[in-house]
Design a protein around this motif. Structure first.
Motif, PDB file in Angstrom:
ATOM      1  N   GLY A 222       0.808  -1.215   0.000  1.00 21.07           N
ATOM      2  CA  GLY A 222       0.000   0.000   0.000  1.00 21.07           C
ATOM      3  C   GLY A 222       0.842   1.266   0.000  1.00 21.07           C
ATOM      4  N   LEU A 223       2.074   1.182   0.507  1.00 18.98           N
ATOM      5  CA  LEU A 223       2.944   2.354   0.516  1.00 18.98           C
ATOM      6  C   LEU A 223       3.270   2.808  -0.906  1.00 18.98           C
ATOM      7  N   VAL A 224       3.241   1.877  -1.841  1.00 18.41           N
ATOM      8  CA  VAL A 224       3.463   2.237  -3.248  1.00 18.41           C
ATOM      9  C   VAL A 224       2.207   2.836  -3.839  1.00 18.41           C
ATOM     10  N   TYR A 225       1.093   2.113  -3.735  1.00 17.75           N
ATOM     11  CA  TYR A 225      -0.125   2.495  -4.430  1.00 17.75           C
ATOM     12  C   TYR A 225      -0.832   3.695  -3.804  1.00 17.75           C
ATOM     13  N   LYS A 226      -0.501   4.007  -2.544  1.00 23.16           N
ATOM     14  CA  LYS A 226      -1.099   5.165  -1.879  1.00 23.16           C
ATOM     15  C   LYS A 226      -0.195   6.395  -1.924  1.00 23.16           C
ATOM     16  N   SER A 227       0.979   6.258  -2.516  1.00 23.70           N
ATOM     17  CA  SER A 227       1.917   7.376  -2.552  1.00 23.70           C
ATOM     18  C   SER A 227       1.535   8.362  -3.651  1.00 23.70           C
ATOM     19  N   LYS A 228       1.226   9.586  -3.269  1.00 21.93           N
ATOM     20  CA  LYS A 228       0.888  10.614  -4.258  1.00 21.93           C
ATOM     21  C   LYS A 228       2.072  10.908  -5.174  1.00 21.93           C
ATOM     22  N   GLU A 229       3.263  10.853  -4.608  1.00 16.22           N
ATOM     23  CA  GLU A 229       4.461  11.140  -5.393  1.00 16.22           C
ATOM     24  C   GLU A 229       4.673  10.093  -6.484  1.00 16.22           C
ATOM     25  N   VAL A 230       4.463   8.811  -6.128  1.00 14.02           N
ATOM     26  CA  VAL A 230       4.619   7.744  -7.120  1.00 14.02           C
ATOM     27  C   VAL A 230       3.559   7.890  -8.212  1.00 14.02           C
ATOM     28  N   TRP A 231       2.344   8.241  -7.828  1.00 10.85           N
ATOM     29  CA  TRP A 231       1.295   8.480  -8.820  1.00 10.85           C
ATOM     30  C   TRP A 231       1.677   9.624  -9.757  1.00 10.85           C
ATOM     31  N   PRO A 335      12.248   6.708 -19.610  1.00  6.98           N
ATOM     32  CA  PRO A 335      12.118   5.394 -18.977  1.00  6.98           C
ATOM     33  C   PRO A 335      13.180   5.138 -17.920  1.00  6.98           C
ATOM     34  N   THR A 336      14.401   5.608 -18.169  1.00  5.65           N
ATOM     35  CA  THR A 336      15.480   5.406 -17.195  1.00  5.65           C
ATOM     36  C   THR A 336      15.233   6.204 -15.923  1.00  5.65           C
ATOM     37  N   VAL A 337      14.937   7.499 -16.085  1.00  5.56           N
ATOM     38  CA  VAL A 337      14.827   8.396 -14.925  1.00  5.56           C
ATOM     39  C   VAL A 337      13.518   8.176 -14.177  1.00  5.56           C
ATOM     40  N   ALA A 338      12.418   7.906 -14.899  1.00  6.51           N
ATOM     41  CA  ALA A 338      11.122   7.755 -14.236  1.00  6.51           C
ATOM     42  C   ALA A 338      11.117   6.562 -13.287  1.00  6.51           C
ATOM     43  N   VAL A 339      11.716   5.454 -13.709  1.00  2.00           N
ATOM     44  CA  VAL A 339      11.761   4.264 -12.859  1.00  2.00           C
ATOM     45  C   VAL A 339      12.567   4.547 -11.592  1.00  2.00           C
ATOM     46  N   VAL A 340      13.691   5.254 -11.754  1.00  5.69           N
ATOM     47  CA  VAL A 340      14.510   5.598 -10.595  1.00  5.69           C
ATOM     48  C   VAL A 340      13.783   6.601  -9.702  1.00  5.69           C
ATOM     49  N   ALA A 341      13.104   7.580 -10.331  1.00  6.90           N
ATOM     50  CA  ALA A 341      12.384   8.596  -9.557  1.00  6.90           C
ATOM     51  C   ALA A 341      11.290   7.964  -8.699  1.00  6.90           C
ATOM     52  N   ALA A 342      10.544   7.023  -9.270  1.00  7.59           N
ATOM     53  CA  ALA A 342       9.497   6.346  -8.494  1.00  7.59           C
ATOM     54  C   ALA A 342      10.107   5.577  -7.331  1.00  7.59           C
ATOM     55  N   ALA A 343      11.226   4.920  -7.586  1.00 12.47           N
ATOM     56  CA  ALA A 343      11.884   4.127  -6.541  1.00 12.47           C
ATOM     57  C   ALA A 343      12.429   5.003  -5.424  1.00 12.47           C
ATOM     58  N   ASP A 344      12.753   6.255  -5.728  1.00 16.90           N
ATOM     59  CA  ASP A 344      13.295   7.164  -4.709  1.00 16.90           C
ATOM     60  C   ASP A 344      12.307   7.440  -3.582  1.00 16.90           C
ATOM     61  N   TYR A 345      11.000   7.297  -3.856  1.00 14.28           N
ATOM     62  CA  TYR A 345       9.989   7.668  -2.874  1.00 14.28           C
ATOM     63  C   TYR A 345       9.623   6.545  -1.919  1.00 14.28           C
ATOM     64  N   VAL A 346      10.167   5.346  -2.135  1.00 17.54           N
ATOM     65  CA  VAL A 346       9.834   4.213  -1.277  1.00 17.54           C
ATOM     66  C   VAL A 346      11.101   3.557  -0.759  1.00 17.54           C
ATOM     67  N   GLY A 347      10.934   2.644   0.177  1.00 15.43           N
ATOM     68  CA  GLY A 347      12.070   1.933   0.729  1.00 15.43           C
ATOM     69  C   GLY A 347      12.641   0.929  -0.258  1.00 15.43           C
ATOM     70  N   PRO A 348      13.843   0.427   0.032  1.00 16.99           N
ATOM     71  CA  PRO A 348      14.528  -0.487  -0.894  1.00 16.99           C
ATOM     72  C   PRO A 348      13.713  -1.714  -1.280  1.00 16.99           C
ATOM     73  N   LEU A 403       6.701  19.550 -11.065  1.00 20.54           N
ATOM     74  CA  LEU A 403       5.822  19.468  -9.891  1.00 20.54           C
ATOM     75  C   LEU A 403       6.220  18.345  -8.944  1.00 20.54           C
ATOM     76  N   LEU A 404       7.171  17.516  -9.355  1.00 17.19           N
ATOM     77  CA  LEU A 404       7.612  16.427  -8.488  1.00 17.19           C
ATOM     78  C   LEU A 404       8.291  16.981  -7.239  1.00 17.19           C
ATOM     79  N   LYS A 405       8.001  16.352  -6.108  1.00 17.34           N
ATOM     80  CA  LYS A 405       8.600  16.775  -4.852  1.00 17.34           C
ATOM     81  C   LYS A 405       9.959  16.119  -4.653  1.00 17.34           C
ATOM     82  N   ARG A 406      10.777  16.768  -3.873  1.00 16.80           N
ATOM     83  CA  ARG A 406      12.078  16.194  -3.546  1.00 16.80           C
ATOM     84  C   ARG A 406      11.877  14.961  -2.673  1.00 16.80           C
ATOM     85  N   PRO A 407      12.440  13.826  -3.057  1.00 18.51           N
ATOM     86  CA  PRO A 407      12.245  12.601  -2.263  1.00 18.51           C
ATOM     87  C   PRO A 407      12.986  12.684  -0.939  1.00 18.51           C
ATOM     88  N   PRO A 408      12.518  11.966   0.072  1.00 18.31           N
ATOM     89  CA  PRO A 408      13.242  11.938   1.344  1.00 18.31           C
ATOM     90  C   PRO A 408      14.587  11.259   1.172  1.00 18.31           C
TER      91      PRO A 408
END
Length: 410
Positions: A222-231, A335-348, A403-408
């Protein structure tokens, strides 16, 4: 390095490279090169040709979304080899098609095979390599996209020239046969895990240290699917799928129909784009590391939008070449950056899930783009309008990236 010391992980990477080369370069991007001849032979219009491309991407999306899960359950070797085999057979059957409906069905099945082969092949490095080596290993696999892109630009025009009116049929036959050969190589050499050969992932020592504090808690999907940043990353990625596929689908047809380029000339420019694109993912991954994900994506989108606008305007004498150059150096940037950007917002432990989730948006964009691009051509009678649509959508992608936020910091 001697063959005795070559880790089997690099053999797996090579099979992944071949799979991506065939799946994307031959199974997907070759369509643009045979589009004009198929259209004439089957008495179709550009809207129908766009629908064929859209149906192919629907097939891709349908299996891409579950390809990783299937590989986890049944093994990457079986899923990738079977999917490549499915592509090969359906491409050969495409060459025998006599109607719009037949082509639609076989291209849909080719799309299914593409989705089932591509994503598991791209995931192989995450199984066979430790964390610090996965980026370059994945980059080697993804280089197959540009290599296949360039190779198709050489092979297909030569086949079309050799066989005349039925050249498009022979092109699909030869490309399908190549996929069958790749399927055989995949089944022969891919191994699901290093442990199957009594090995450890390459560079495991560093990986083990990095993960030692990770624990073994259950995954919170749920941390993935509920993340506004990932959306938000997914929505931005949608803009890429929508816009880039219009460009690659109608690239050659535009040159041949509007500017009366020969198939050889159009294929030559296509090959140049492919060659330039081989290192585009690595280049823009580095840019995003330096500037940050959102600024890296915004800059890449700006260059892509410029390439679409230049193609639509076709300013003499070098507008078309400038467009090809701009697209080539940014082709696989998003494709390269978007996949990494999405991964930045969640844990490993959830990064693969995040990457798969945003890929769904990308696939939806790919499914919609060709049909709307073809409709724009048929409804207005102006071929360039398809590329103006791509320009507007890519511009929206650039603005959305900002509009993307800086990831933690993790």
């Amino acid at each position: 390095m001697s063959l005795r010391r070559l880790h089997y992980a690099w053999v797996v990477v090579f099979t992944g490279f071949l799979t991506v080369l065939g799946a994307h370069g031959f199974g997907r991007f070759a369509y643009s090169l045979v589009l004009t001849d198929m259209k004439a032979a089957l008495n179709l219009d550009f809207f129908q040709m766009g629908l064929i491309a859209t149906t192919n991407f629907i097939g891709y999306l349908a299996l891409a979304t579950i390809g990783g899960a299937l590989a986890s359950k049944y093994g990457s070797r079986r899923v990738i080899a079977l999917s490549a085999f499915m592509m090969g057979v359906s491409m050969i059957l495409t060459c025998l098609s006599r109607s719009f409906l037949e082509v639609l069905v076989w291209r849909f099945i080719t799309g299914l095979g593409n989705g089932g082969a591509y994503l598991p092949a791209m995931a192989l490095p995450s199984i066979w390599f430790a964390l610090k080596l996965r980026g370059r290993a994945t980059g080697c696999v993804s280089a197959g996209i540009g290599a296949g892109f360039a190779l198709a630009g050489v092979i297909v025009p030569a086949v079309l020239l050799s066989y005349g009116e039925v050249g498009w049929r022979y092109a699909w036959f030869y490309l399908g046969a190549a996929l069958l050969a790749i399927a055989f190589v995949d089944f022969l050499f891919i191994r699901n895990r290093p442990e199957d050969l009594g090995l450890k992932p390459l560079g495991l020592e560093e990986e083990a240290k990095a993960q030692s504090a990770g624990g073994g808690s259950s995954l919170k999907w749920g941390l993935v699917y509920k993340s506004k940043e990932v959306w938000m990353v997914g929505l931005v990625y949608f803009m890429y799928g929508f816009s880039y596929i219009i460009y690659v689908t109608f690239f050659s047809a535009y040159l041949e129909t509007v500017f009366r380029w020969s198939k050889e000339a159009a294929g030559g420019l296509w090959s140049l784009v492919g060659l330039l694109s081989i290192a585009s993912g690595i280049l823009w991954g580095w840019v995003s590391d330096v500037l940050g994900r959102k600024y890296g994506m915004a800059l890449a989108y700006s260059v892509l939008a410029l390439s679409f606008l230049l193609y639509a305007l076709a300013l003499p004498p070098y507008g078309l070449y400038a467009s090809a150059l701009a697209f080539g150096v940014t082709a696989w940037s998003i494709p390269t950056v978007a996949v990494v950007a999405a991964a930045d917002y969640v844990g490993p432990e959830l990064r693969s899930a995040a990457a798969g989730f945003v890929t769904l948006f990308f696939g939806i964009g790919q499914a919609i783009g060709p049909a709307l691009g073809g409709f724009a051509i048929e409804a207005t009678g102006v071929f360039a309008n398809a590329f103006y649509v791509a320009f507007l959508v890519a511009t929206a992608g650039a603005l959305g990236s900002l509009l993307l936020k800086r990831p933690p910091v993790k």
